[in-house]
Design a protein around this motif. Structure first.
Motif, PDB file in Angstrom:
ATOM      1  N   ASP A 162      11.236 129.728  55.225  1.00  7.32           N
ATOM      2  CA  ASP A 162      10.847 128.826  56.801  1.00  7.32           C
ATOM      3  C   ASP A 162      11.438 129.508  57.992  1.00  7.32           C
ATOM      4  OD1 ASP A 162      12.898 127.977  56.293  1.00  7.32           O
ATOM      5  OD2 ASP A 162      12.148 125.988  55.452  1.00  7.32           O
ATOM      6  N   ASP A 163      11.526 128.684  59.132  1.00  5.27           N
ATOM      7  CA  ASP A 163      11.357 129.370  60.538  1.00  5.27           C
ATOM      8  C   ASP A 163      13.098 129.260  59.981  1.00  5.27           C
ATOM      9  OD1 ASP A 163       9.125 129.564  61.368  1.00  5.27           O
ATOM     10  OD2 ASP A 163       8.437 127.620  61.709  1.00  5.27           O
ATOM     11  N   ALA A 164      13.789 130.096  60.892  1.00  5.42           N
ATOM     12  CA  ALA A 164      15.351 129.469  61.210  1.00  5.42           C
ATOM     13  C   ALA A 164      14.950 127.678  62.507  1.00  5.42           C
ATOM     14  CB  ALA A 164      15.705 130.518  61.996  1.00  5.42           C
ATOM     15  N   GLY A 165      16.603 127.731  62.303  1.00  2.00           N
ATOM     16  CA  GLY A 165      16.869 126.592  62.653  1.00  2.00           C
ATOM     17  C   GLY A 165      17.096 125.974  61.468  1.00  2.00           C
ATOM     18  N   PRO A 166      17.908 124.768  62.134  1.00  3.32           N
ATOM     19  CA  PRO A 166      18.818 123.490  61.214  1.00  3.32           C
ATOM     20  C   PRO A 166      17.611 123.231  60.175  1.00  3.32           C
ATOM     21  CG  PRO A 166      18.138 122.318  63.163  1.00  3.32           C
ATOM     22  CD  PRO A 166      17.069 123.635  63.367  1.00  3.32           C
ATOM     23  N   VAL A 167      18.645 123.045  58.232  1.00  6.37           N
ATOM     24  CA  VAL A 167      18.534 123.717  57.488  1.00  6.37           C
ATOM     25  C   VAL A 167      18.444 122.183  57.333  1.00  6.37           C
ATOM     26  CG1 VAL A 167      19.174 123.532  54.856  1.00  6.37           C
ATOM     27  CG2 VAL A 167      20.066 125.446  56.239  1.00  6.37           C
ATOM     28  N   THR A 168      17.063 121.467  56.402  1.00  8.79           N
ATOM     29  CA  THR A 168      17.077 120.067  56.719  1.00  8.79           C
ATOM     30  C   THR A 168      15.589 120.568  55.623  1.00  8.79           C
ATOM     31  OG1 THR A 168      15.094 118.729  57.585  1.00  8.79           O
ATOM     32  CG2 THR A 168      15.033 120.230  57.876  1.00  8.79           C
ATOM     33  N   VAL A 169      15.211 118.967  54.914  1.00  6.40           N
ATOM     34  CA  VAL A 169      14.402 118.637  53.947  1.00  6.40           C
ATOM     35  C   VAL A 169      12.871 119.437  54.383  1.00  6.40           C
ATOM     36  CG1 VAL A 169      12.909 116.577  52.758  1.00  6.40           C
ATOM     37  CG2 VAL A 169      15.117 116.789  53.714  1.00  6.40           C
ATOM     38  N   GLY A 170      12.752 120.458  53.596  1.00  6.57           N
ATOM     39  CA  GLY A 170      11.825 120.935  53.618  1.00  6.57           C
ATOM     40  C   GLY A 170      11.914 122.825  54.191  1.00  6.57           C
ATOM     41  N   SER A 171      13.120 123.144  54.383  1.00  9.26           N
ATOM     42  CA  SER A 171      14.193 124.086  54.308  1.00  9.26           C
ATOM     43  C   SER A 171      13.323 125.135  53.216  1.00  9.26           C
ATOM     44  CB  SER A 171      14.884 124.642  54.879  1.00  9.26           C
ATOM     45  OG  SER A 171      15.003 123.731  56.078  1.00  9.26           O
ATOM     46  N   ARG A 172      12.845 126.164  53.028  1.00  8.73           N
ATOM     47  CA  ARG A 172      13.014 126.546  51.598  1.00  8.73           C
ATOM     48  C   ARG A 172      13.594 127.980  51.696  1.00  8.73           C
ATOM     49  NH1 ARG A 172       7.962 128.410  51.440  1.00  8.73           N
ATOM     50  NH2 ARG A 172       8.047 129.319  49.452  1.00  8.73           N
ATOM     51  N   PHE A 173      14.311 128.570  50.605  1.00  4.22           N
ATOM     52  CA  PHE A 173      15.056 129.490  50.678  1.00  4.22           C
ATOM     53  C   PHE A 173      15.017 130.626  49.312  1.00  4.22           C
ATOM     54  CE2 PHE A 173      17.320 126.595  53.259  1.00  4.22           C
ATOM     55  CZ  PHE A 173      18.158 127.736  54.114  1.00  4.22           C
ATOM     56  N   ARG A 174      14.830 132.248  49.398  1.00  8.75           N
ATOM     57  CA  ARG A 174      14.352 132.496  48.154  1.00  8.75           C
ATOM     58  C   ARG A 174      16.199 133.220  47.577  1.00  8.75           C
ATOM     59  NH1 ARG A 174      10.680 134.779  45.776  1.00  8.75           N
ATOM     60  NH2 ARG A 174       8.900 134.441  46.660  1.00  8.75           N
ATOM     61  N   ILE A 175      15.966 133.030  46.298  1.00 10.31           N
ATOM     62  CA  ILE A 175      17.515 134.007  46.081  1.00 10.31           C
ATOM     63  C   ILE A 175      17.575 134.228  44.519  1.00 10.31           C
ATOM     64  CG2 ILE A 175      19.697 132.482  44.307  1.00 10.31           C
ATOM     65  CD1 ILE A 175      19.239 130.319  46.293  1.00 10.31           C
ATOM     66  N   THR A 225      12.635 130.535  44.423  1.00 13.96           N
ATOM     67  CA  THR A 225      12.333 130.190  46.182  1.00 13.96           C
ATOM     68  C   THR A 225      12.608 128.757  45.515  1.00 13.96           C
ATOM     69  OG1 THR A 225      10.761 131.424  46.235  1.00 13.96           O
ATOM     70  CG2 THR A 225      10.837 129.403  47.595  1.00 13.96           C
ATOM     71  N   TYR A 226      13.957 127.839  46.291  1.00 10.77           N
ATOM     72  CA  TYR A 226      14.020 126.523  46.547  1.00 10.77           C
ATOM     73  C   TYR A 226      13.541 125.801  47.898  1.00 10.77           C
ATOM     74  CZ  TYR A 226      16.946 126.786  42.066  1.00 10.77           C
ATOM     75  OH  TYR A 226      17.821 127.289  41.091  1.00 10.77           O
ATOM     76  N   GLU A 227      13.067 124.658  47.954  1.00 11.67           N
ATOM     77  CA  GLU A 227      13.575 124.059  48.052  1.00 11.67           C
ATOM     78  C   GLU A 227      13.523 122.493  48.681  1.00 11.67           C
ATOM     79  OE1 GLU A 227       8.976 121.077  50.896  1.00 11.67           O
ATOM     80  OE2 GLU A 227       8.627 123.101  49.171  1.00 11.67           O
ATOM     81  N   ILE A 228      14.355 122.345  49.472  1.00  9.39           N
ATOM     82  CA  ILE A 228      15.353 121.365  50.260  1.00  9.39           C
ATOM     83  C   ILE A 228      14.528 120.031  49.795  1.00  9.39           C
ATOM     84  CG2 ILE A 228      17.221 119.969  51.442  1.00  9.39           C
ATOM     85  CD1 ILE A 228      18.055 122.984  52.144  1.00  9.39           C
ATOM     86  N   THR A 229      15.219 118.818  49.246  1.00  6.09           N
ATOM     87  CA  THR A 229      13.776 118.262  49.198  1.00  6.09           C
ATOM     88  C   THR A 229      14.373 116.179  49.535  1.00  6.09           C
ATOM     89  OG1 THR A 229      14.676 118.024  46.806  1.00  6.09           O
ATOM     90  CG2 THR A 229      12.621 118.429  47.129  1.00  6.09           C
ATOM     91  N   ASP A 230      16.334 117.062  49.506  1.00  6.50           N
ATOM     92  CA  ASP A 230      16.887 115.770  49.688  1.00  6.50           C
ATOM     93  C   ASP A 230      18.511 116.526  50.537  1.00  6.50           C
ATOM     94  OD1 ASP A 230      18.349 113.200  50.290  1.00  6.50           O
ATOM     95  OD2 ASP A 230      19.578 113.549  48.163  1.00  6.50           O
ATOM     96  N   TRP A 231      18.168 116.191  51.670  1.00  6.78           N
ATOM     97  CA  TRP A 231      19.418 116.654  52.819  1.00  6.78           C
ATOM     98  C   TRP A 231      20.398 115.591  53.491  1.00  6.78           C
ATOM     99  CZ3 TRP A 231      21.112 121.479  53.319  1.00  6.78           C
ATOM    100  CH2 TRP A 231      22.352 121.861  54.196  1.00  6.78           C
TER     101      TRP A 231
END
Length: 144
Positions: free
Chosen positions: A40-53, A62-68
């Motif tokens: 996703d867009d750069a910026g602060p990591v938060t709920v909804g941020s997605r990363f390919r690992i 691909t992981y999506e943050i569900t709790d931050w």
């Protein structure tokens, strides 16, 4: 099935959190991560941020943050056909130190197969990550 490791860290929670929450840099920090890329867009990591690992010997996910929860931990989820993977990173204060708990669990029709194929490797990776986070945080704490 949940696989979990706990690690005592000789550093305050805020110091450990700075390392654990620096997800964008995990490929530099952790020997278990070959590549991590923000989707996703750069910026602060938060709920909804997605990363390919990408990790050696594992399927790219691909992981999506569900709790931050800054200073306390985060959870992210990856979905593949038949399996949902949930990984949690929790920090618990212990005086001037921290107890770090890393866990992963799978559910869905393919969960048992994933556990059989990747369970032992996942346990080793979590242990290595916990140790690395502890060393990085303790080193940071010593530099203060």
């Amino acid at each position: 099935m949940t696989i979990a490791v706990e690690q005592h860290v000789d550093a305050e929670v805020a110091t450990v959190w700075r390392t654990v929450s620096d997800v964008d840099r995990w490929a530099e920090l952790l020997p278990t991560i070959d590549e991590i890329r923000r989707i996703d867009d750069a910026g602060p990591v938060t709920v909804g941020s997605r990363f390919r690992i990408r990790q050696s010997g594992l399927t790219t996910a691909t992981y999506e943050i569900t709790d931050w929860r800054p200073g306390a931990g985060f959870t992210w989820v990856a979905r593949m056909p038949g399996v949902r993977t949930r990984a949690s990173h929790e920090l618990h204060p212990e005086g001037s130190a921290t107890r770090l708990r890393l866990s992963i669990d799978w559910d869905g029709p393919g969960a048992r197969l994933v556990e059989l194929l990747y369970g032992r490797r996942t346990q080793r990776l979590l242990a290595q990550e916990a140790t690395t986070f502890a060393e990085l945080a303790a080193g940071s704490e010593g530099e203060r």
